[in-house]
Design a protein around this motif. Structure first.
Motif, mmCIF file in Angstrom:
data_model
loop_
_atom_site.group_PDB
_atom_site.id
_atom_site.type_symbol
_atom_site.label_atom_id
_atom_site.label_comp_id
_atom_site.label_asym_id
_atom_site.label_seq_id
_atom_site.Cartn_x
_atom_site.Cartn_y
_atom_site.Cartn_z
ATOM 1 N N UNK A 1 31.045 24.034 20.643
ATOM 2 C CA UNK A 1 30.077 23.966 21.737
ATOM 3 C C UNK A 1 28.750 23.389 21.251
ATOM 4 N N UNK A 2 28.368 23.736 20.045
ATOM 5 C CA UNK A 2 27.125 23.228 19.468
ATOM 6 C C UNK A 2 27.202 21.712 19.302
ATOM 7 N N UNK A 3 28.308 21.209 18.785
ATOM 8 C CA UNK A 3 28.480 19.768 18.592
ATOM 9 C C UNK A 3 28.486 19.038 19.932
ATOM 10 N N UNK B 1 36.935 12.181 28.849
ATOM 11 C CA UNK B 1 36.603 13.590 28.644
ATOM 12 C C UNK B 1 37.282 14.195 27.418
ATOM 13 N N UNK B 2 37.994 13.380 26.644
ATOM 14 C CA UNK B 2 38.756 13.894 25.509
ATOM 15 C C UNK B 2 37.901 14.676 24.507
ATOM 16 N N UNK B 3 36.678 14.240 24.178
ATOM 17 C CA UNK B 3 35.879 15.045 23.237
ATOM 18 C C UNK B 3 35.680 16.489 23.706
ATOM 19 N N UNK B 4 35.645 16.700 25.014
ATOM 20 C CA UNK B 4 35.457 18.052 25.545
ATOM 21 C C UNK B 4 36.764 18.836 25.624
ATOM 22 N N UNK B 5 37.883 18.140 25.740
ATOM 23 C CA UNK B 5 39.151 18.831 26.001
ATOM 24 C C UNK B 5 40.092 18.912 24.805
ATOM 25 N N UNK C 1 24.904 18.844 21.262
ATOM 26 C CA UNK C 1 24.104 17.852 20.530
ATOM 27 C C UNK C 1 24.432 16.446 21.014
ATOM 28 N N UNK C 2 25.723 16.145 21.110
ATOM 29 C CA UNK C 2 26.152 14.785 21.443
ATOM 30 C C UNK C 2 25.992 14.456 22.919
ATOM 31 N N UNK C 3 25.579 15.421 23.721
ATOM 32 C CA UNK C 3 25.326 15.144 25.130
ATOM 33 C C UNK C 3 23.839 15.148 25.460
ATOM 34 N N UNK C 4 23.017 15.170 24.428
ATOM 35 C CA UNK C 4 21.582 14.965 24.592
ATOM 36 C C UNK C 4 21.286 13.469 24.618
ATOM 37 N N UNK C 5 20.179 13.106 25.245
ATOM 38 C CA UNK C 5 19.733 11.715 25.169
ATOM 39 C C UNK C 5 19.119 11.460 23.802
ATOM 40 N N UNK D 1 26.582 14.463 11.809
ATOM 41 C CA UNK D 1 27.953 14.967 11.694
ATOM 42 C C UNK D 1 28.602 15.108 13.058
ATOM 43 N N UNK D 2 27.854 15.591 14.036
ATOM 44 C CA UNK D 2 28.404 15.766 15.381
ATOM 45 C C UNK D 2 28.786 14.419 15.992
ATOM 46 N N UNK D 3 27.917 13.423 15.821
ATOM 47 C CA UNK D 3 28.227 12.110 16.388
ATOM 48 C C UNK D 3 29.336 11.399 15.611
#
Length: 559
Positions: A51-53, A41-45, A56-60, A80-82
């Motif tokens: 929030x936008x990035x 969960x580090x990318x979230x914490x 994006x990175x949690x879409x299939x 860029x987000x990935x």
């Protein structure tokens, strides 16, 4: 005076530093943020992603492509987000072998310009970031198989699968780690170090496509290119809680890989996907066949993807509780029990599958892996003046025990063909649609403990397509007393050792956080049917979970 020849330690240190130097300072996580053994969960914490990035990175992959094609997202913004999320994943798990952020963003900008000028995407993968297993050739980057001897040998061309995807608009932002020599279910090497499991860094991410498994689990890529000759896609997928698919040999492009035993035809590996949903597994297959790759790789069968393939309304499924060699640990037995109950409640016919052929198939498969007695492995390690890492040393000492003559290999092939025929007869006799079974005797192993691959390599030998879906995580109640083995006594020393790993009264704690996954396999060239059945099984589990009858499957992505 001549400069001293660099040691393997020098080469490895330079490689690791080169990777580290490509992570921008503003994308660095703190040392304190890496102290927790659960880093998934580090990318979230960590506070680095907007929030936008994150969204994006949690879409299939399918959702990303739709958003780019309707111009709700640009290729640059997506890439860029990935890139940022991949950088965070690497710092947490050491999963990257090459960082290509600059090149990826340049390619993404060209794709955005193409969309602006032409008003349509370049191809069905337009703007989608895709990660690539290290030994798959990507032009101008090394494909080392994690060998010191090949550390600086840049590829002069793309592998066919990379070329195929690139022509359809894919963006390649990273390459991911694989183990020394590739032949291990753990991802550790002198060249790259050890890649850990993001759900619990005390555990392995699996191998040999382990870097992909760790990266996908942390959302650093929407889709990854892996390879599998004994479980190398399926085990990392299972250990890291993502989706994976091993296709039938000669379906998807496979040329353009580095590795040992090049040219061996006794048992052939395959290229396939790791993803965060079943739909993306199919996207990979569709894109892989979209350019008619059989025109460029003569060993491929001219068989386009068949999207309209159907399966019977009521399925007949064989279940493997134990392969007769190593008995699965309690979390896996629990998952199988719940799945069988859900299938039967839904009206499907589930039968216990006879695995009496599995041990002989497993033994022959291990012979085929080392027909030269491990000579090439020792040669390449000596060329790099590097020692074998622990798991590879064990492998060579345990499995590479003799060299085979040409006549010996004929005998091995004949025995395997006989077993394939017997297995086909068994399948025909019971007329099943698929088999469900463990991907491994264990959930993600502790480091240097992945020493059995019979639950996956058997289906390489049979050339059956097979998929992995995550169905939950280890629970405190996953004990031998709650989910006892099929046999009260150990079947053999290997089974006894595997049982001891969980039998210390601390099994659920030792494997805390580890995903639990299921393998689904079907007939040769029935790849589409396997994915259809896999999708139906997942939908059934989600339906049962919604009313509390089974565990909630892992959500590998959030939408």
């Amino acid at each position: 005076m001549l400069a001293p020849h660099p040691t393997w330690q020098d080469i490895a240190a330079e490689k690791k530093q080169t990777i580290d130097d490509k992570i921008p300072p503003e994308w660095r996580v703190t040392k304190e943020q890496l102290e927790n053994k659960k880093v998934v969960d580090l990318p979230r914490t960590c506070g680095l992603m907007t929030d936008r990035e994150l969204s994006i990175t949690e879409l299939s992959a399918v959702e990303i492509l739709a958003a780019i094609q309707t111009q709700k997202l640009t290729a640059v913004e997506t890439t860029a987000a990935f890139c940022k999320r991949a950088a965070i994943a690497h710092q947490a798990t050491n999963c990257l072998s090459e960082i290509l952020f600059k090149e990826a963003l340049q390619q993404a900008a060209k794709l955005d310009e193409y969309m602006l000028v032409h008003g349509k995407p370049m191809g069905i993968l337009h703007g989608l970031p895709i990660s690539v297993k290290e030994h798959i050739k990507l032009k101008d980057t090394p494909a080392t198989s994690a060998l010191i001897a090949w550390a600086n040998d840049a590829s002069d061309e793309d592998a066919l699968i990379v070329k195929t995807f690139r022509e359809q608009g894919a963006v390649f932002h990273v390459k991911t780690t694989n183990p020394q020599t590739l032949m291990a279910l753990e991802t550790v090497s002198n060249l790259f170090g050890r890649t850990t499991n993001p759900h619990n860094t005390n555990l392995t991410c699996g191998g040999s496509t382990g870097g992909e498994g760790a990266l996908l689990a942390m959302g650093g890529s929407p889709l990854g290119i892996g390879t599998d000759i004994g479980g190398s896609i399926r085990v990392p997928s299972a250990f890291c809680g993502v989706y994976g698919f091993k296709p039938t040999i000669s379906r998807l492009p496979h040329s353009g890989l580095s590795g040992l035993s090049d040219g061996m035809q006794n048992l052939v590996g395959v290229v396939g996907p790791l993803a965060r949903c079943i739909e993306d597994l199919e996207l990979f297959c569709v894109a892989g066949l979209n350019q008619e790759p059989w025109k460029y790789e003569p060993s491929l069968i001219e068989m386009p993807w068949r999207p309209n393939t159907t399966t019977p309304q009521k399925l007949k499924i064989g279940v493997i509780w134990c392969d007769g060699v190593v008995q699965p640990h309690p979390p896996i037995l629990r998952a199988l029990k719940h799945l069988v109950s859900a299938l039967e409640d839904d009206g499907h016919n589930v039968i216990d599958w006879d695995t009496s052929l599995h041990k002989e198939i497993y033994d022959i498969t291990n012979e085929i892996y080392f027909l030269d007695g491990g000579a090439e492995y020792h040669q390449r390690l000596e060329e790099g003046k590097e020692p074998a890492v622990s798991i590879v040393k064990w492998l060579l000492d345990e499995k590479a025990v003799r060299s085979y003559t040409v006549e010996d290999t004929w005998n091995v092939n004949s025995r395997l063909d006989r077993l394939r025929t017997l297995y086909a007869h068994q399948w025909n006799t019971y007329d099943i649609d698929a088999i469900i079974c463990p991907a491994n005797a264990s959930v993600a192993s502790a480091h240097d403990e992945s020493r059995y691959w019979g639950y996956t390599c058997v289906f390489n030998a049979l050339d059956f397509p097979a998929a992995i879906i995550p169905v939950g995580t280890v629970e405190k109640t996953d004990t031998w007393s709650q989910f006892p083995p099929m046999s009260a006594s150990s079947l053999n020393p290997k089974d006894e050792w595997y049982r001891s790993l969980y039998d210390d009264g601390k099994g659920p704690l030792r494997y805390e956080g580890a995903p639990v996954s299921i393998q689904i396999t079907g007939r040769r060239f029935h790849d589409e049917e396997v994915l259809r059945i896999t999708s139906r099984i997942q939908n059934l589990l989600l339906k049962k979970a919604a009313i509390g009858l089974v565990d909630q499957p892992i959500k590998s992505r959030q939408t």
